[in-house]
Motif scaffolding. Structure first.
Motif, short mmCIF file in Angstrom:
data_model
loop_
_atom_site.label_atom_id
_atom_site.label_comp_id
_atom_site.label_asym_id
_atom_site.label_seq_id
_atom_site.Cartn_x
_atom_site.Cartn_y
_atom_site.Cartn_z
N VAL A 1 0.67 -1.15 0.23
CA VAL A 1 -0.08 -0.03 -0.09
C VAL A 1 0.93 1.25 -0.03
CG1 VAL A 1 -1.74 1.33 1.37
CG2 VAL A 1 -1.99 -1.29 1.20
N CYS A 2 2.22 1.28 0.80
CA CYS A 2 2.62 2.49 0.93
C CYS A 2 4.36 1.88 0.67
CB CYS A 2 2.57 3.20 2.36
SG CYS A 2 3.83 4.47 2.62
N SER A 3 4.68 2.36 -0.47
CA SER A 3 5.94 1.95 -0.84
C SER A 3 7.26 2.49 -0.29
CB SER A 3 6.27 2.15 -2.43
OG SER A 3 6.24 3.59 -2.76
N ASP A 4 6.67 3.47 0.72
CA ASP A 4 7.92 4.36 1.54
C ASP A 4 7.98 3.58 2.99
OD1 ASP A 4 8.18 6.46 -0.17
OD2 ASP A 4 6.69 7.53 0.63
N VAL A 5 7.54 2.39 3.12
CA VAL A 5 7.50 1.63 4.58
C VAL A 5 7.62 0.27 4.20
CG1 VAL A 5 6.21 3.40 5.76
CG2 VAL A 5 5.28 1.35 4.88
N ALA A 6 8.35 -0.41 5.06
CA ALA A 6 8.59 -1.97 4.97
C ALA A 6 7.70 -2.62 5.61
CB ALA A 6 10.11 -2.35 5.40
N ASP A 7 7.71 -4.10 4.87
CA ASP A 7 6.81 -5.01 5.91
C ASP A 7 7.79 -5.73 6.89
OD1 ASP A 7 4.54 -4.75 4.26
OD2 ASP A 7 4.96 -6.30 3.02
N ARG A 8 8.01 -4.96 7.98
CA ARG A 8 8.91 -4.92 8.84
C ARG A 8 8.20 -4.61 10.56
NH1 ARG A 8 14.53 -1.41 9.72
NH2 ARG A 8 15.07 -2.58 11.53
N PHE A 9 8.73 -5.45 11.42
CA PHE A 9 8.42 -4.97 12.69
C PHE A 9 9.91 -5.18 13.66
CE2 PHE A 9 8.58 -9.86 12.73
CZ PHE A 9 9.15 -10.17 13.88
#
Length: 494
Positions: free
Chosen positions: A395-403
């Motif tokens: 959805v938002c390419s500026d953030v990662a699928d990360r925690f």
């Protein structure tokens, strides 16, 4: 000559004397029970019952205390599990003269003892010794007549003395072993394969850190102690393994603090056909299982707080966390580079000229939020700028699928959906290396060409996670410094 040195001289004289009389550091004494087994098994037995049973045991350990009363003496013996009292009487010692033995023995000596179990008049379980054998002569006196080591620096440098003197220290490292055993049990139960990857690498990668450099003579080649096993573990996923983990050492040539040691233990896990949300669930399940297995409860105290692992772990995006802990910051501020720069400057954060808005937001988080995350909390939506190995969010390419998981104000685990687009990964590697200020051999970011080649063969959708084992043990043993959960921490020579 001071007292300590004089005592050592006297001990050496004793050793010289007994060597002339045949002492040769014997290794033929075999204990058949330890102090805790005795106390746990026979704690409810009366002295009359013990007399009837005539229990005969062999124990061995180090003398901690010695009390001589004429023709009888009491010793406190420390073994690997605890302490047991020995009663030695001249009339009972069958193979050595009582007076000679008592004169020879000093605090710290390692002895073997055989005899019947009984209770003293004060009710203490003790061994009525029939045989006493010196096994190792201690040439140096125990610290402070065994009142213990109080100087932290000395404790770390002479851990062997710390273990002898500090009764609670052994339990910390037994808990450490228990934690690692339970991590393995959990991972194996969930069908993960334990693997080993290189500690010495041609190209260090998987994290942004300065490596230790070594040199291979035959190959005429600089090599590096690994900063992370990540890129090798993902090569194994490419190779066909679908669930793997590794518990091992990482090395980072950086600062030392209460939460950082240049050599530290990590557990990294990778799971094919999963995403970062699946890995968050696995991480939470793993930690709850370990906490309960080790402590017997999901609520426990660390420092001044009671931690609650019974509830589901909190979940916040990085921006949500910043807004929650900074009432003067609005969401629109975090979406405007000028506003973000003003916030960073107001916090006194020094800005590097190549930092983008993502790195600046991370610095705001680190400065104003991290230490306030006491209860287990997952922070998600990390800026892609600071997540070079993570998959971009759909959805938002500026953030990662990360925690990252925070407990008691510090990071415990880091995980994400793995980036498996080889072209994207290559461009991020190249961008990272070009953005480094230092062009010297101390560069902390390396371009791993072979890893890109491996990715071109195809990495399945995968999630990964790394957890700091030392930090986890700090929390579970209520220790404030990482040095207190590492047997031999790195120290500056004296």
């Amino acid at each position: 000559m001071n007292g300590c040195n004089n005592e050592e001289v006297q001990r050496r004289k004793k050793l010289s004397f007994i060597k002339k009389n045949g002492f040769n550091f014997p290794n033929d004494f075999k204990p058949n029970i330890n102090s805790i087994e005795i106390k746990n098994t026979y704690k409810s037995y009366s002295n009359n019952k013990l007399k009837v049973l005539k229990l005969f045991f062999s124990v061995a350990g180090r003398i901690l205390k010695k009390r001589v009363m004429g023709k009888s003496s009491f010793f406190i013996l420390k073994d690997c599990e605890g302490e047991i009292q020995l009663y030695v009487s001249q009339k009972n010692i069958v193979d050595k003269f009582y007076e000679d033995m008592i004169k020879i023995l000093d605090l710290g000596d390692i002895i073997g003892a055989e005899g019947n179990l009984f209770r003293t008049q004060t009710g203490e379980l003790s061994i009525n010794c029939k045989k006493l054998k010196l096994l190792t002569k201690s040439l140096k006196p125990l610290p402070d007549k065994f009142h213990g080591l109080y100087n932290k620096e000395v404790r770390y440098r002479k851990r062997y003395l710390d273990l002898i003197s500090n009764k609670s220290l052994s339990s910390v490292f037994k808990t450490r072993s228990d934690v690692i055993i339970n991590i393995r049990k959990f991972m194996l139960k969930h069908k993960f394969l334990e693997v080993e990857t290189p500690m010495i690498q041609n190209v260090p990668g998987g994290a942004t850190a300065r490596p230790f450099v070594t040199y291979h003579n035959s190959l005429n080649l600089n090599l590096y102690l690994r900063i992370s096993p990540e890129l090798y573990l993902k090569r194994l996923i490419i190779g066909g393994f679908e669930r793997i983990f590794e518990i091992n050492k990482n090395f980072r040539n950086e600062g030392i603090s209460t939460r950082h040691n240049p050599e530290f233990t990590m557990m990294e896990v990778y799971m094919a056909y999963s995403d970062y949300k699946d890995m968050m669930m696995l991480t939470e399940s793993l930690l709850k299982k370990i906490v309960f297995s080790v402590l017997g409860s999901l609520r426990f105290v660390y420092g001044e707080y009671e931690l609650d692992f019974e509830k589901s772990f909190h979940k916040l995006t990085m921006k949500q966390a910043i807004l929650n802990f900074n009432s003067n910051i609005k969401l629109s501020d975090l979406e405007n580079l000028k506003c973000v720069l003003e916030i960073v400057n107001s916090l006194g954060i020094q800005v590097e000229k190549n930092w983008g808005i993502g790195k600046l937001i991370l610095e705001i988080f680190n400065k104003t939020v991290e230490k306030k995350l006491i209860q287990p909390t997952f922070i998600t939506d990390y800026p892609i700028e600071v997540s070079p190995l993570s998959r971009r969010n759909n959805v938002c390419s500026d953030v990662a699928d990360r925690f990252e998981l925070f407990i008691s104000g510090f990071e415990l685990a880091n995980g994400f959906s793995e980036l498996n687009d080889s072209d994207d990964q290559k461009s991020r590697f190249l961008e990272q290396t070009s953005n480094q200020f230092s062009k010297s051999e101390d560069n902390s970011i390396f371009y791993d060409k072979d890893y890109i080649t491996a990715l071109e063969y195809g990495l399945p959708p995968t999630s990964g996670m790394g957890i700091g084992v030392d930090r986890l043990i700090m929390i579970l043993t209520n220790q404030k410094s990482i040095r207190d959960v590492i047997l031999f921490p790195i120290l500056k020579p004296i």
